[in-house]
Design an enzyme around this catalytic site. Structure first.
Site, PDB file in Angstrom:
ATOM      1  N   LYS A 191       0.855  -1.189   0.000  1.00  0.00           N
ATOM      2  CA  LYS A 191       0.000   0.000   0.000  1.00  0.00           C
ATOM      3  C   LYS A 191       0.891   1.239   0.000  1.00  0.00           C
ATOM      4  O   LYS A 191       1.774   1.370   0.869  1.00  0.00           O
ATOM      5  CB  LYS A 191      -0.848  -0.029   1.265  1.00  0.00           C
ATOM      6  CG  LYS A 191      -2.224   0.550   1.141  1.00  0.00           C
ATOM      7  CD  LYS A 191      -2.944   0.308   2.479  1.00  0.00           C
ATOM      8  CE  LYS A 191      -4.351   0.756   2.464  1.00  0.00           C
ATOM      9  NZ  LYS A 191      -4.933   0.740   3.805  1.00  0.00           N
TER      10      LYS A 191
HETATM   11  C1  E4P Z   1      -8.383   1.508   3.831  1.00  0.00           C
HETATM   12  O1  E4P Z   1      -7.504   0.879   3.302  1.00  0.00           O
HETATM   13  C2  E4P Z   1      -8.212   2.295   5.036  1.00  0.00           C
HETATM   14  O2  E4P Z   1      -7.412   1.567   5.911  1.00  0.00           O
HETATM   15  C3  E4P Z   1      -9.510   2.557   5.754  1.00  0.00           C
HETATM   16  O3  E4P Z   1     -10.618   2.156   5.016  1.00  0.00           O
HETATM   17  C4  E4P Z   1      -9.605   3.897   6.386  1.00  0.00           C
HETATM   18  O4  E4P Z   1     -10.836   3.981   7.054  1.00  0.00           O
HETATM   19  P1  E4P Z   1     -11.157   5.095   8.157  1.00  0.00           P
HETATM   20  O5  E4P Z   1     -11.412   6.383   7.454  1.00  0.00           O
HETATM   21  O6  E4P Z   1     -12.368   4.582   8.860  1.00  0.00           O
HETATM   22  O7  E4P Z   1      -9.943   5.163   9.045  1.00  0.00           O
END
Ligand code: E4P
Length: 217
Positions: free
Chosen positions: A83
């Site tokens: 990522k």
């Molecule tokens: C996705 O890869 C992220 O880790 C995640 O969906 C972020 O979500 P949040 O805005 O609830 O922290």
């Protein structure tokens, strides 16, 4: 539509995987912090549970350092998806990592143009953050719709991974628009099954069944 769970909680991942509901996992630095474990150990355990892509995020912000971190993360397991953040360095890393045959999830996407750049960099997944856009008073789902149109216009193969999913309605809307994947917290995935009429109907069937005095097995 693929279902990823957005957590680094190994117990939750194991339970959802046992239900047969999981196609992959997404983690991020905040979720690793919440897990209380080391990124390498926790991610390794997650990869041993779930066969599909497990996103593990680099924390460097410069290309060279990102590539070094990506090499460490990629060694954890074959199903690691690196990522990277949606920055110029992140896009450069995405292109290089894809050329090396890695899966790449470009994260922190908040605009259609950012998603266009990620597709041009060959990203496996683009992660638009729906809930965080809703949080600032803009309809996050509109972004999913825009990206779907743009990717279809040019036949980009990058999969739209609707992230920052907060509600079951987000899941439904993302599915209606045609997002390829959603990643949601465990509680949201479990909540998808709930409907009061299902509970009420089951209760009535069980009560009538008891009155028959029969058993099937
Ligand atoms: C996705 O890869 C992220 O880790 C995640 O969906 C972020 O979500 P949040 O805005 O609830 O922290």
């Amino acid at each position: 539509m693929k279902f990823f769970v957005d957590t680094a909680d190994v117990k939750e991942i194991r339970e959802l995987n046992d239900l047969g509901l999981l196609d992959g996992v997404t983690t991020n630095p905040s979720l690793i912090l919440k897990s209380g474990g080391s990124i390498i150990e926790v991610t390794k355990e997650i990869c041993s549970i779930v066969k599909g892509p497990v996103s593990a995020e680099v924390t460097a912000t410069e290309y060279e350092k990102m590539m070094k971190e990506a090499a460490v993360l990629a060694r954890i397991a074959d199903n690691i998806c690196i990522k990277v953040p949606l920055t110029l360095d992140g896009l450069k890393a995405c292109k290089a990592l894809r050329s090396d045959g890695h899966l790449v999830n470009v994260t922190l996407c908040f605009s259609a143009n950012q998603a266009l750049l990620a597709a041009k960099a060959g990203a496996t997944f683009i992660s638009p953050f729906i809930g965080r856009i809703d949080d600032i008073g803009i309809d996050g789902m509109e972004l999913i719709s825009e990206i779907r149109t743009i990717y279809d216009n040019y036949d980009f193969q990058t999969e739209i991974l609707a992230a920052s999913i907060r509600t079951v309605n987000h899941v439904k809307q993302a599915a209606l628009i045609g997002a390829d994947v959603i990643t949601a917290p465990p509680a949201t995935l479990r909540a998808l099954v709930k409907h009061p009429l299902t509970d009420k109907g089951l209760e009535a069937f069980l009560a009538d069944w008891a009155k028959t005095g029969q058993s099937i097995a």
